[in-house]
Design a protein around this motif. Structure first.
Motif, PDB file in Angstrom:
ATOM      1  N   VAL A  80      22.067 109.715   6.378  1.00 10.79           N
ATOM      2  CA  VAL A  80      21.114 108.618   6.583  1.00 10.79           C
ATOM      3  C   VAL A  80      19.685 109.149   6.557  1.00 10.79           C
ATOM      4  O   VAL A  80      18.788 108.548   5.972  1.00 10.79           O
ATOM      5  CB  VAL A  80      21.406 107.876   7.904  1.00 10.79           C
ATOM      6  N   ARG A  81      19.480 110.317   7.188  1.00  7.79           N
ATOM      7  CA  ARG A  81      18.154 110.938   7.181  1.00  7.79           C
ATOM      8  C   ARG A  81      17.692 111.177   5.752  1.00  7.79           C
ATOM      9  O   ARG A  81      16.590 110.829   5.365  1.00  7.79           O
ATOM     10  CB  ARG A  81      18.213 112.280   7.912  1.00  7.79           C
TER      11      ARG A  81
ATOM     12  N   LEU B  33      17.036 107.814   3.826  1.00 10.41           N
ATOM     13  CA  LEU B  33      15.824 107.095   4.213  1.00 10.41           C
ATOM     14  C   LEU B  33      14.583 107.994   4.215  1.00 10.41           C
ATOM     15  O   LEU B  33      13.499 107.554   4.561  1.00 10.41           O
ATOM     16  CB  LEU B  33      16.005 106.463   5.602  1.00 10.41           C
TER      17      LEU B  33
ATOM     18  N   ILE C  94      13.832 110.578   6.197  1.00  8.96           N
ATOM     19  CA  ILE C  94      13.299 110.732   7.549  1.00  8.96           C
ATOM     20  C   ILE C  94      13.221 112.213   7.909  1.00  8.96           C
ATOM     21  O   ILE C  94      14.184 112.962   7.710  1.00  8.96           O
ATOM     22  CB  ILE C  94      14.196 110.001   8.577  1.00  8.96           C
TER      23      ILE C  94
END
Lengths: 175, 488
Positions: A143-144, A147, A149
């Motif tokens: 997910v990091r 996205l 992040i």
């Protein structure tokens, strides 16, 4: 651009046209009702309402590129036509699905920023749905990455956070 | 980029785009909408091909590296409420995991607007010895999430787990939280996984919660409610009528398995209620409905005094249980309330008796469903009598549950031929291919002259499912020309 070819091919109304100016300096001609869906344009038009000739107005949209605008305009136009009719929700959903089905991850981000800047909430909802779908049941690392992040926790801090809700980290699928 | 230049780029792409795109246009889509979707598919260039297009456009106007840099951190340029919007579309588990992404995300999930605590999946593998432990884990989980949750309002608050009256204090706390967080959808479903009735009794909607509802604070919060579902919750007439009369946006009310419900009035010209489902409320005696907005009414339960008036928009009805057909009972008085019905589902208990159908008139009915429970293989042909009352019927569905199969049909009735001119789709759900089903299918092949499609969904259980596959082959040979068999 796509907007002008689409408006000439399926425009049924004799709507007035407005010119939008993109971040990269291109001028795009759109129907006024489509332009009013974009909040900055709506505000600009209200502020300049004493201008008699709409055709002469050029609305600057310094945060959206011509490429993105030319994708948004036909979408918004068709969406407006659909929601003006008493159609079933599932048809609107089918239409939205068509729009988002093949979006690349980069394009998703671009459109999300544009929809946020332009205040097109129904599109934002659809894009949030697509984003959520793409990070469903994925690992934190995935997910990091997806996205973009930057992890600013120390390993100790992260371990402590994980320990606070262990139930959330059971049984995650392989990415 | 000039439009002629774009035409050049589009020219090779366009046929491919049109060819690739699966346009989801259903039969019931009206002409104008079809036209819109089709025209969209022609101009929509947002697909993979269009990425090349816009990439070229971007490349021509800016440095590609800049673009990548700018795009990389697109999430950091979005405001928190959009990130919460994304998080709210994840399960609670996934949402909580976002807390470790970065410091910005640490608390975002605690504003998630969907609190869905449906853990019924866990109950599939539960045993009597492990149930209590699972319950403790579940309650602990819900309470922990609620402790961290900071959002002042939520879209949905859903509790689905096997709990009973011994967990009263926790459940009442959740009811209180759901209402005070102004939930739009509130579901409290405590249906037991192992045995009926629940060992410590059905959870009783507490007086404390009701008092809170009636307080000024409760009254203002409850106005957000749009969907309210109770299952295996003892809730009285007074409390349900409180919700009905104080939630101006209440759209959908479903009540299942409340032993405390004896009577219910759904009456009011200003109500917005569109769906009302009452299911297995075994002590219910009387139900009064007068609700001009009502579209769908489903009732399954004992025979009751039913008063229905002022439901001009009601088009979808299910009637089952004591009010169904069977055991010599007729459905006439109920069906005659609703001449405007479009879909009707009837539960039929089939024993060895001749089915009685009342004279009824359903001139608008398009879809008729029979949910058949039969003890044995009595002929189903009697059910087709009902179709005479429905001249415009387009779809006929049989959901079958037969307890004792046999190779032969036990009871036969002589059913006269009757031509059904509008019927296009015949559907069998839970098909096992035994003689009564085949008899019914053949009868329909003969009498439904405009039939286009037969849909067969086999029984979930073996060996019936296997028998169903065999029979479907037989059926295929008997199909009249022009009829398509769809086997799921």
């Amino acid at each position: 651009m796509a907007s002008s070819s689409s408006s000439s091919s399926c425009s049924s109304s004799s709507e007035k046209k407005i010119t939008l100016k993109s971040s990269d300096g291109e001028a795009l001609n759109v129907e006024k009702n489509v332009a009013l869906e974009f909040e900055p344009a709506k505000g600009f038009l209200e502020d300049n309402s004493e201008e008699a000739d709409d055709e002469a107005i050029v609305v600057p949209l310094p945060n959206v590129s011509a490429a993105v605008l030319s994708e948004l305009i036909p979408y918004v136009k068709q969406r407006l036509e659909l929601s003006a009719k008493p159609v079933q929700k599932k048809l609107i959903k089918a239409f939205d699905d068509q729009f988002t089905r093949h979006l690349s991850d980069d394009k998703l981000g671009e459109l999300m920023l544009a929809a946020n800047y332009l205040g097109v909430n129904y599109l934002l909802d659809v894009l949030c749905d697509v984003t959520a779908d793409r990070i469903k049941n994925k690992s934190v690392e995935y997910v990091r990455e997806f996205l973009g992040i930057q992890n600013d926790f120390t390993p100790e801090e992260e371990a402590e956070l994980r320990a606070q809700c262990p139930w959330a980290f059971e049984g995650v699928d392989q990415d | 980029m000039s439009s002629s230049k774009q035409q050049e780029i589009l020219a090779p792409i366009l046929p491919r785009v049109i060819g690739q795109r699966d346009i989801d246009i259903r039969e019931d889509t009206d002409f104008v909408t079809r036209a819109i979707l089709l025209s969209w598919s022609l101009i929509d260039i947002s697909g993979q091909s269009s990425e090349k297009l816009s990439d070229r456009a971007t490349m021509s106007s800016s440095n590609i590296r800049d673009k990548d840099e700018a795009l990389k951190d697109w999430v950091s340029r979005l405001p928190d409420d959009i990130l919460v919007n994304i998080i709210s579309r994840l399960t609670l588990k996934e949402a909580a995991r976002t807390s470790v992404l970065s410091s910005r995300w640490k608390y975002l999930w605690t504003y998630a607007s969907n609190l869905n605590f449906d853990a019924s999946k866990l109950l599939v593998n539960v045993y009597e010895e492990t149930l209590e432990e699972e319950r403790l884990r579940y309650m602990c989980w819900v309470n922990k999430v609620l402790e961290s949750h900071k959002g002042l309002s939520v879209n949905e608050f859903i509790i689905v787990f096997d709990l009973d009256d011994s967990h009263e204090s926790n459940i009442s706390h959740w009811v209180y939280t759901a209402i005070s967080k102004r939930a739009q959808k509130f579901e409290l479903n405590l249906f037991p996984a192992l045995c009926w009735p629940p060992a410590s009794g059905i959870y009783e909607f507490s007086q404390g919660c009701y008092d809170y509802l009636k307080s000024p604070c409760g009254l203002s919060s409850v106005k957000s409610l749009r969907f309210l579902y109770f299952d295996t919750v003892n809730v009285t007439e007074e409390i349900l009528e409180f919700f009905i009369n104080n939630c101006p946006n209440l759209d959908d009310l479903r009540v299942g398995r409340s032993d405390n419900l004896l009577r219910l009035k759904v009456v009011g010209s200003l109500l917005q209620l569109k769906c009302l489902h009452i299911d297995h409320c075994n002590n219910l005696e009387e139900l009064e409905i007068s609700c001009p907005s009502l579209l769908s009414f489903k009732y399954f339960g004992p025979e009751i005094k039913l008063h229905v008036k002022n439901v001009p928009q009601l088009v979808d009805v299910l009637i089952g249980g004591g009010h169904g057909i069977g055991k010599g009972k007729v459905i006439g008085p109920i069906v005659n309330y609703f001449p405007q019905l479009k879909t009707l589902e009837l539960h039929v208990e089939l024993n060895e008796e001749i089915l009685q159908f009342p004279e009824c008139d359903l001139p608008e009915l398009r879809h008729l469903m029979f949910m058949v429970s039969a003890l044995d293989c009595s002929s189903l042909l009697g059910l087709t009598c009902m179709m005479k009352s429905c001249p415009l019927l387009q779809k006929l569905t049989f959901k079958l549950e037969i307890f004792h199969y046999s190779a032969e049909i036990i009871m036969r009735h002589q059913i006269p031929k009757h031509s059904h001119q509008c019927l296009k789709v015949l559907e069998f759900v839970g098909f096992s291919g035994d003689p009564v089903e085949l008899e019914l299918a053949y009868y329909m092949f003969e009498n439904a002259t405009m039939l286009e499609e037969m849909i067969v969904e086999p029984s979930e259980y073996e060996p019936e499912a296997q028998a169903a596959r065999k029979s479907a082959k037989k059926l295929e040979k008997m199909l009249p020309p022009g009829v398509k068999l769809v086997f799921h």
